[in-house]
Design an enzyme around this catalytic site. Structure first.
Site, PDB file in Angstrom:
ATOM      1  CB  CYS A 117      41.258  44.039  36.003  1.00  0.00           C
ATOM      2  SG  CYS A 117      41.669  45.118  37.416  1.00  0.00           S
ATOM      3  CG  HIS A 146      43.247  46.600  40.383  1.00  0.00           C
ATOM      4  ND1 HIS A 146      42.519  45.306  40.452  1.00  0.00           N
ATOM      5  CD2 HIS A 146      43.173  46.989  41.777  1.00  0.00           C
ATOM      6  CE1 HIS A 146      42.501  44.913  41.575  1.00  0.00           C
ATOM      7  NE2 HIS A 146      42.878  45.907  42.518  1.00  0.00           N
ATOM      8  CB  CYS A 183      41.417  41.020  40.219  1.00  0.00           C
ATOM      9  SG  CYS A 183      40.766  42.602  40.019  1.00  0.00           S
ATOM     10  CD  GLU A 197      45.365  44.546  35.853  1.00  0.00           C
ATOM     11  OE1 GLU A 197      45.585  43.562  36.048  1.00  0.00           O
ATOM     12  OE2 GLU A 197      45.145  45.443  36.724  1.00  0.00           O
TER      13      GLU A 197
END
Length: 150
Positions: free
Chosen positions: A109, A78, A106, A80
């Site tokens: 993260c 991801h 999410c 992040e």
């Protein structure tokens, strides 16, 4: 021409970062900022040097995995996560930083960002992850949805 606010400025940079995404499902960009200085950026895609989904297709689509579920079944990291990793790789502390992101993070993260000491998250679009929202509410991290011009 009016100068953009700092939030507008960093969100615009986040939109440029997202253009590097190699995810076929959702393109996400993230920028970590402290004291009006960019510490690290990240976009979602496969680990460095590995084949991207743009080239081999989406494992999640092939297996019919709904959005927001089974995050581990994906070639990509991801945005992040990549921003956190880039900061760590270059020895940059992100404690006390703000995350600017195209999507609300999410649950995976969210947990990483809370433990990394992020104090504020500014995001453009929501993400259907009730547990992440619950953890944000329970944490001391300020969460703000970005609205252009606001």
């Amino acid at each position: 021409m009016a100068r953009p606010s700092w939030d507008e400025y960093f969100m615009e940079i986040t939109r440029l970062v997202v253009s590097r995404s190699t995810c076929l499902r959702r393109q996400v960009g993230a920028v970590l900022v402290q004291d009006k200085k960019i510490l690290a950026t990240g976009y979602n895609g496969a680990p460095s040097g590995l084949t991207h989904c743009l080239e081999v297709g989406c494992l999640r689509d092939e297996q019919g995995i709904p959005s927001g579920e089974r995050h581990e079944l994906c070639r990509g990291l991801h945005a992040e996560q990549n921003a956190i990793i880039q900061a760590a790789y270059h020895g940059v502390s992100i404690k006390g930083a703000t995350l600017y992101c195209t999507n609300l993070p999410c649950i995976i993260c969210t947990k990483m960002l809370i433990n990394a000491g992020i104090t504020r998250v500014v995001y453009a679009e929501g993400y259907a992850d009730p547990l992440a929202r619950q953890m944000w509410e329970e944490s001391k991290v300020m969460i703000e949805q970005f609205h252009q011009g606001g």
